[in-house]
Write an enzyme that holds these catalytic residues in place. Structure first.
Site, short mmCIF file in Angstrom:
data_model
loop_
_atom_site.label_atom_id
_atom_site.label_comp_id
_atom_site.label_asym_id
_atom_site.label_seq_id
_atom_site.Cartn_x
_atom_site.Cartn_y
_atom_site.Cartn_z
N GLU A 84 0.82 -1.23 0.00
CA GLU A 84 0.00 0.00 0.00
C GLU A 84 0.85 1.27 0.00
O GLU A 84 0.47 2.29 0.57
CB GLU A 84 -0.95 0.04 1.20
CG GLU A 84 -1.60 -1.27 1.57
CD GLU A 84 -2.38 -1.90 0.44
OE1 GLU A 84 -3.53 -1.53 0.21
OE2 GLU A 84 -1.82 -2.80 -0.22
N ASN A 128 9.16 4.88 1.74
CA ASN A 128 9.63 6.06 1.01
C ASN A 128 8.48 6.83 0.38
O ASN A 128 8.48 8.06 0.35
CB ASN A 128 10.63 5.64 -0.08
CG ASN A 128 11.99 5.29 0.50
OD1 ASN A 128 12.27 5.59 1.66
ND2 ASN A 128 12.84 4.67 -0.30
#
Length: 385
Positions: free
Chosen positions: A364, A368
């Protein structure tokens, strides 16, 4: 500012905890070893009302919201990260998204079957060469007059080879870039143009089925479009902002399970004449784990509460998902250290917590990507929706 849960919410927690201990825990070691998925367990969860949150009662909803779904998923993940996945596949993913963008006919046809687990749900975004960069996907949907034709490949899709109805994202007009993507409600079964296959080479989540889907001139009905043609990217981003709160709940559960295991072991294991929990280095590790977990819990509950109030929450959801998933990896890693050599053994849960926790840094939206979302909103580049 209220920090306590209602009696009803506490009862839901207890129900989920009870289910996890009585129905999942007894066979978990064997199921993990054999990568066994039990569809009848999903049905049991549905019968308890686990998949009705954030949905209207007319479509099988239970009158509760995202926060209650988080509370349920957290307790299940505390025993098994794998069995948190159905909350996304049956509820927060396809069902909630169709409720937001679907026609009345689509809502009536699909949502109840996901909620009661008569249909196994899924959503297909990721491809072999398309992950964080959703708009780089290559799957296409061509308007053939009386039907749509899907061509392409999806990879790392939860429930791919066991799924029935779910959401598939594809380009209907690549030249329009983001505005050329469309979302479709697709049946994976009984379609000669759709082939699915399991992926068994996963590090963790061994009881959660993952696979790939290949579309080769797959014919799907014209009324399969969710929302409008070209609205797919907007729908996808809206959906991910919801499904990642369930991932954050899974992170809370895994971290909580790891912490409980670490504390129990630290109170039982003795070295140099006293329990290892009496040593300050062990205490420091446990203190860090507990503090991070408590902070993560506040962030995740806040994001879920904002969703239930209909308030902007994209930044808060990404903060919750980022912090909770990283805290879960830290807690699981520290638990392995506290267990010492036994942490390296499959006889104990420490190694499973660490393997399962790693997935939450990726699914999901990677950590980062969450940082990119958080910074973009903080710097005023995009609004908090």
């Amino acid at each position: 500012m209220q920090f306590g849960l209602t009696d009803e919410q506490k009862m839901m927690q207890e129900m989920a905890r009870d289910f996890a201990l009585k129905e999942i825990q007894p066979t978990l070691k064997e199921d993990e070893a054999n990568h066994r998925y039990r569809p009848e367990r999903v049905k049991q969860m549905a019968e308890l009302g686990f998949f009705g949150c954030a949905l209207p009662e007319e479509y099988g909803g239970n009158g509760f919201g995202f926060l209650e779904s988080v509370l349920l998923a957290e307790q299940i993940a505390k025993v098994s990260g794998s069995w948190r996945l159905p909350f996304n596949m049956q509820n927060i993913g396809p069902a909630v998204t169709v409720n937001k963008f679907g026609t009345k006919e689509q809502k009536e046809r699909f949502i109840p079957n996901w909620v009661n687990a008569d249909a196994c749900g899924f959503f297909a975004i990721t491809e072999p060469n398309s992950g964080s960069d959703v708009a780089s996907m290559r799957t296409t949907a061509t308007d053939c007059g009386d039907h749509w034709e899907l061509n392409g490949q999806k990879m790392w899709i939860s429930n791919a080879h066991v799924g029935d109805w779910g959401l598939v994202y594809a380009f209907t007009d690549r030249e329009k870039k983001y505005k050329g993507m469309t979302c479709f409600i697709v049946n994976l079964k009984d379609n000669e143009g759709i082939v699915t296959a399991p992926i068994d080479t996963k590090l963790g989540l061994h009881c959660a089925p993952t696979g790939e889907i290949a579309f080769t001139k797959a014919k799907i009905p014209k009324d399969s479009v969710l929302g409008e043609v070209g609205q797919g990217f907007q729908i996808c981003m809206w959906q991910l902002n919801n499904t990642r709160i369930s991932c954050a709940a899974g992170a809370l559960g895994i971290a909580g399970g790891a912490i409980d295991a670490a504390i129990e072991y630290a109170n039982e294991r003795t070295q140099f004449g006293k329990k290892i929990g009496a040593y300050q280095m062990i205490q420091a590790q446990i203190a860090d784990m507990v503090a991070e977990h408590d902070a993560a819990k506040m962030l995740v509950y806040r994001a879920a509460w904002l969703k239930d109030q209909g308030l902007p929450n994209q930044q808060q959801t990404s903060i919750a998902k980022l912090f909770a998933s990283e805290a879960a990896v830290h807690a699981a890693s520290a638990t392995m250290k506290i267990f010492g050599s036994y942490g390296f053994s499959t006889e104990y849960p420490a190694e499973r917590f660490l393997r399962d926790a790693q997935s939450l840094r990726v699914v999901e939206g990677t950590s980062n990507i969450q940082k990119t979302i958080i910074a973009g909103i903080a710097m005023g580049d995009v609004p908090n929706r």
